[in-house]
Every structure is written in structure tokens, then in C-alpha cells.
Scaffold this motif. Structure first.
Motif, PDB file in Angstrom:
ATOM      1  N   ASP A 169       0.688  -1.277   0.046  1.00 13.64           N
ATOM      2  CA  ASP A 169       0.133  -0.058  -0.028  1.00 13.64           C
ATOM      3  C   ASP A 169       0.921   1.183  -0.040  1.00 13.64           C
ATOM      4  O   ASP A 169       0.396   2.168  -0.732  1.00 13.64           O
ATOM      5  CB  ASP A 169      -1.160  -0.017   1.249  1.00 13.64           C
ATOM      6  N   ASN A 170       1.851   1.099   0.774  1.00  9.64           N
ATOM      7  CA  ASN A 170       2.783   2.640   0.905  1.00  9.64           C
ATOM      8  C   ASN A 170       4.403   1.863   0.524  1.00  9.64           C
ATOM      9  O   ASN A 170       4.845   1.500   1.444  1.00  9.64           O
ATOM     10  CB  ASN A 170       2.796   2.975   2.387  1.00  9.64           C
ATOM     11  N   TRP A 203       7.295   0.525   2.900  1.00  5.78           N
ATOM     12  CA  TRP A 203       7.579  -0.795   2.730  1.00  5.78           C
ATOM     13  C   TRP A 203       9.201  -0.971   2.260  1.00  5.78           C
ATOM     14  O   TRP A 203       9.944  -1.911   3.124  1.00  5.78           O
ATOM     15  CB  TRP A 203       6.603  -1.475   1.677  1.00  5.78           C
TER      16      TRP A 203
END
Length: 275
Positions: free
Chosen positions: A51-52, A56
């Protein structure tokens, strides 16, 4: 996510990742290895479940660097030469890396445990939150904060500049507090680095830039008491509502480059009031 898009997204983050890895490892070659391993892990995941991506990548890179530091310690290897500077694809990036990593800091970082080193580098140099750091080191956010606090005290205590440097930092912070109390906007600007950041207790940046920070502090700090926060020049505030705030200042080249504001600090933060 397609391979080309994934590669492009990674390349957009490569410079920051290499800077993190170099600060962690003190070696350009090892930093390149860590970044390459991070790319391999990303390519294996495909990126579809991420998602990010920047967060990550920072988490994965941190784990890779942590493993490398632990492996180095277990083999009792000597640290890489501190005179080694990473190569860069463009002069601007090279200048940023060289300016941010001093030989003296690298020497002091070698005295830290791998977990302390990671917590200090990620939080104090890259404003990564303790929640994110906790996932890297496998501990709670409170424990991650304690790691960073211990590392910060050891780094500042091992500074080659010694007491003279500490006295100069105290002088700058005291001047900043006086300018804030007096509403001296121009005076605040002279004490703040143009790119100064103000961070909350979780490491998130709340204010950025000298103008924004000066406007925030001008006319404030009436109740601020000079203090040392984890060994750094700072101030302590107790509001009428009973809220306690610890302000820790990072000073470089005669200007404040970072202000950390910790609301209701717990026992992991060492505070010494000076007045």
C-alpha cells in the motif's frame, strides 16, 4: 503492478534508500548490496500487495541492514573505512550523501548495537516513526524509542567536539528560547536552518522550513525551562493544564536543523532541568 512500473517506482526511491543504507552500514559497497537485495525482495513480491511503497522499502531495507550489521558483529569484522564515500549517479546526490555522513559520526555509530544504530539512524536522521522502526527490530514502539534514546546519548557523549560543542549548542538553544519569548521573528530566522523540521514524538514532521517554524514559536516558550533532553540541549514545558512537553534541538553549523517535541514523555526520556 507491471515490471516496468515497479522498476520505475523503485528507482524513484533509490537515492533515499542508498542514503539510509550508507548511514546504517558506513560503506558504499555494502549500501549498494543492501539496496540491491531490497529490490530483489520487491521484485519477488510484485508490489501488488504494497500500500505504501516508500514505507515498505524502508522497512525491508532496515531489516537487510540489520542482518548485515549483526552478521558483521558475529564475525567480529572491522567496520569499513570511514573515509570511504559512496559513488553517486549525479553530483547533487553525492553532495547530499557526503554532507550528511561525517567520519566522526560513523566512528561513533560503530559503538552502538545493531538495533540501536538502526533506531537512531531511521528516527533521528530520517524521521521514521517508532511504530515503523518497531516492525523492523521486532520490538514495541516504546522499546524502539528507548533504543533511539540510548543511541542518542551515546552518540552525543562520543562527539569529538566535546564540551565546547555542547556549550555552543546550549548557547544557540537559549538564544532561540529568548527570541521566541520576545516575539523576535527575525532573530528566530537567524538561528534556524532554512530546512529545519519540527517532529512529534512519533517522528512525523509537523513543521518544515525556517519561516514556518519561526511563525509557530514567535511569542511562545514563555513557560519553557532550559533542560537537557537525552543529553541534548533542549527545553521543558509544563502547561497550566498539566501537559508536559520536552523539546530537543539538533544543532549543526551554528543553526538549529531539527526540533523534536515529545508530549508527556515517559521514563525512557532522560530530562535534566537546568533552572
Amino acid at each position: 503492478m507491471g515490471d516496468d512500473l515497479l522498476a520505475a517506482e523503485f528507482e524513484a526511491n533509490r537515492g533515499r534508500l542508498r542514503a539510509v543504507a550508507y548511514r546504517m552500514l558506513g560503506s558504499g559497497a555494502e549500501a549498494d548490496d543492501a539496496v540491491q537485495e531490497t529490490w530483489l525482495r520487491l521484485s519477488r513480491t510484485g508490489g501488488d500487495t504494497v500500500d505504501n511503497l516508500p514505507a515498505w522499502l524502508t522497512t525491508v531495507l532496515g531489516r537487510v541492514c540489520l542482518d548485515m550489521l549483526r552478521s558483521r558483529a558475529s564475525r567480529r569484522e572491522d567496520p569499513p573505512p570511514v573515509t570511504e564515500l559512496p559513488s553517486a549517479e549525479d553530483p547533487e546526490r553525492e553532495a547530499v550523501l557526503a554532507d550528511a555522513v561525517g567520519a566522526a559520526l560513523t566512528v561513533v555509530l560503530e559503538t552502538l548495537t545493531p538495533a540501536e544504530r538502526l533506531a537512531f539512524v531511521l528516527h533521528d536522521l530520517f524521521a521514521v516513526s517508532f511504530e515503523e522502526i518497531a516492525t523492523v527490530v521486532g520490538r514495541s514502539p516504546a522499546a524502539a524509542r528507548q533504543l533511539a534514546s540510548r543511541a542518542r546519548r551515546r552518540v552525543r557523549g562520543g562527539s569529538p567536539a566535546g564540551a565546547a560543542d555542547a556549550a555552543r549548542q546550549r548557547e544557540i538553544v537559549d538564544a532561540f528560547l529568548a527570541a521566541a519569548r520576545g516575539g523576535d521573528f527575525a532573530g528566530l530566522l537567524t538561528l534556524l536552518d532554512p530546512d529545519v523540521v519540527m517532529r512529534g514524538g512519533d517522528g512525523a514532521v509537523g513543521l518544515r522550513g525556517a519561516d514556518e517554524a519561526a511563525r509557530f514559536f514567535s511569542g511562545r516558550a514563555q513557560a519553557a525551562v532550559p533542560a537537557t533532553i537525552d543529553g541534548a540541549a533542549g527545553a521543558f514545558v509544563r502547561t497550566e493544564q498539566g501537559v508536559r512537553i520536552a523539546l530537543s534541538f539538533t544543532v549543526a553549523d551554528g543553526r538549529i536543523i531539527a526540533i523534536d517535541s515529545i508530549m508527556n514523555p515517559d521514563e525512557s526520556i532522560v530530562i535534566e532541568l537546568l533552572d
